[in-house]
Write an enzyme that holds these catalytic residues in place. Structure first.
Site, short mmCIF file in Angstrom:
data_model
loop_
_atom_site.label_atom_id
_atom_site.label_comp_id
_atom_site.label_asym_id
_atom_site.label_seq_id
_atom_site.Cartn_x
_atom_site.Cartn_y
_atom_site.Cartn_z
CE LYS A 40 -3.76 -2.43 2.25
NZ LYS A 40 -4.45 -2.81 1.00
CB ALA A 42 5.43 0.49 -2.67
CG ASN A 43 0.55 -0.38 -4.49
OD1 ASN A 43 1.56 -0.80 -5.03
ND2 ASN A 43 -0.38 -1.18 -3.99
CG LEU A 219 -19.03 4.56 -0.21
CD1 LEU A 219 -20.24 5.47 -0.44
CD2 LEU A 219 -19.27 3.64 0.96
N GLY A 223 -18.59 5.11 -5.31
CA GLY A 223 -17.97 6.43 -5.15
C GLY A 223 -17.38 6.66 -3.78
CB THR A 246 -5.21 -5.07 -6.89
OG1 THR A 246 -5.85 -6.33 -6.96
CG2 THR A 246 -4.07 -5.11 -5.89
CB ALA A 247 -3.37 -0.72 -6.06
CB ALA A 248 -9.14 0.97 -6.65
N GLY A 249 -7.76 1.88 -3.96
CA GLY A 249 -7.71 2.74 -2.78
C GLY A 249 -6.38 3.50 -2.70
CG ASP A 250 -2.90 1.37 -2.37
OD1 ASP A 250 -3.24 1.65 -1.21
OD2 ASP A 250 -2.57 0.23 -2.73
CB SER A 280 -6.03 2.34 -10.36
OG SER A 280 -7.07 2.06 -9.46
O1 RIB Z 1 -3.75 -2.03 -1.71
C1 RIB Z 1 -3.26 -3.07 -2.49
C2 RIB Z 1 -2.02 -3.66 -1.87
O2 RIB Z 1 -2.36 -4.30 -0.65
C3 RIB Z 1 -1.34 -4.72 -2.67
O3 RIB Z 1 -0.41 -4.20 -3.59
C4 RIB Z 1 -0.73 -5.62 -1.63
O4 RIB Z 1 0.66 -5.63 -1.62
C5 RIB Z 1 -1.30 -5.14 -0.30
O5 RIB Z 1 -0.40 -4.38 0.39
#
Ligand code: RIB
Length: 302
Positions: A40, A42-43, A219, A223, A246-250, A280
């Site tokens: 999280k 790094a993303n 959400l 949204g 994956t990583a949309a929140g990031d 993403s």
């Molecule tokens: O938010 C997604 C991330 O959660 C992934 O890349 C995984 O490594 C976890 O940390």
């Protein structure tokens, strides 16, 4: 240029696409595994750099091929890696991720070196906090490390964003140091131990009542909710073809940090963050799916 300090985790994601997320005790057959840079922290650092910020990432990786690969990726993205410690004692963080046909995922994280990112590591990076506009942290590292980062942020006048992922009990001290908290629906539920029937609006109010000045509850395809001194507002998601969430929140958190640092109006901040998250989701993987500034602005028609 926005100056962002991200304090958090770096992982290598081992991703398998599956027809559906397995049940307890079940074995299912998925596609070939792919190895993707993630974590999280790094993303969020990579997303913030692609969105046009000057980014310092404070982190810890193992002295192994995963750690070396991550460092080289961060350098390619133009991230300041001077405060990433290479730890000889423990492997790099890793995550096992199953992604289903709708793009939804289930994740298991093996923290490795992330668990040894200590307050001292943050103190070593103190000079970058003196220039930071926003300090952004998540919860894949020790809580006391996040607290130390936010103490330095306060000391030097930077704003703090806590992405409470994965959710865990938070101290009063950490809550008092947090300017913006950004849980998703499940994390909000876990943070306040909400009754099953609690609505996102009710949960946002309950978090706000803990004294956090701004609550942003994400959400997914519905949204985001923004609750701050002007009241509660809902922002619809941008409709996209979902491939991998994956990583949309990031992406959302990084965009939020930049928009805030650049002084955008609150409504534009959330639209900018929704657009970054939406983009993403249209691509597979964590860091490879993080959008650029041009892509986000084009989607918004700016
Ligand atoms: O938010 C997604 C991330 O959660 C992934 O890349 C995984 O490594 C976890 O940390």
């Amino acid at each position: 240029m926005a100056n962002i300090v991200v304090v958090g985790s770096s992982n290598t994601d081992l991703v398998v696409r599956v027809p559906r997320i397995p049940q307890m005790g079940e074995t299912i057959i998925g596609e070939n595994m792919s190895m993707v840079p993630g974590g999280k922290g790094a993303n969020q650092a990579v997303a913030a750099a692609r969105l046009g910020a000057q980014v310092t990432f404070v982190a810890r990786v193992g002295n192994d091929s995963f750690g070396q690969q991550s460092l080289s990726n961060f350098n390619q993205e133009g991230i300041d890696t001077r405060y990433i410690t290479v730890d000889d004692q423990t492997p790099s963080g890793a995550a096992l991720i199953a992604v289903d046909e709708r793009g939804k995922n289930a994740i298991v994280v093996s923290p490795g070196a992330n668990a040894r990112l200590y307050p001292d590591d943050v103190d070593r990076a103190e000079e970058v906090f003196t220039r930071a506009d926003v300090v952004l942290a998540q919860l894949e590292i020790p809580l006391l490390t996040v607290q130390r980062a936010f103490e330095l942020a306060r000391q030097y006048g930077a704003r703090t964003i806590l992405n409470p992922a994965p959710a865990m009990p938070l101290s009063e001290t950490l809550l008092a140091l947090t300017d913006i908290i950004t849980p998703n629906e499940l994390e909000a539920r876990q943070l306040i131990n909400a009754r099953p029937s609690a609505t996102p609006e009710e949960m946002a109010h309950e978090l706000y009542a803990k004294g956090i000045p701004t609550v942003v509850l994400t959400l997914a395809e519905k949204g985001a909710l923004l609750l701050y001194e002007d009241g509660l507002k809902h922002f619809p998601a941008i409709e996209v073809q979902a491939i991998d969430s994956t990583a949309a929140g990031d992406a959302f958190n990084a965009a939020l940090a930049i928009a805030l640092a650049e002084g955008m109006e609150p409504e534009l901040v959330i639209r900018f963050a929704n657009a970054a998250a939406g983009l993403s989701v249209t691509r597979p993987g964590a860091q490879p799916s993080m959008p650029t500034r041009d892509e986000v602005e084009a989607l918004l028609g700016w």
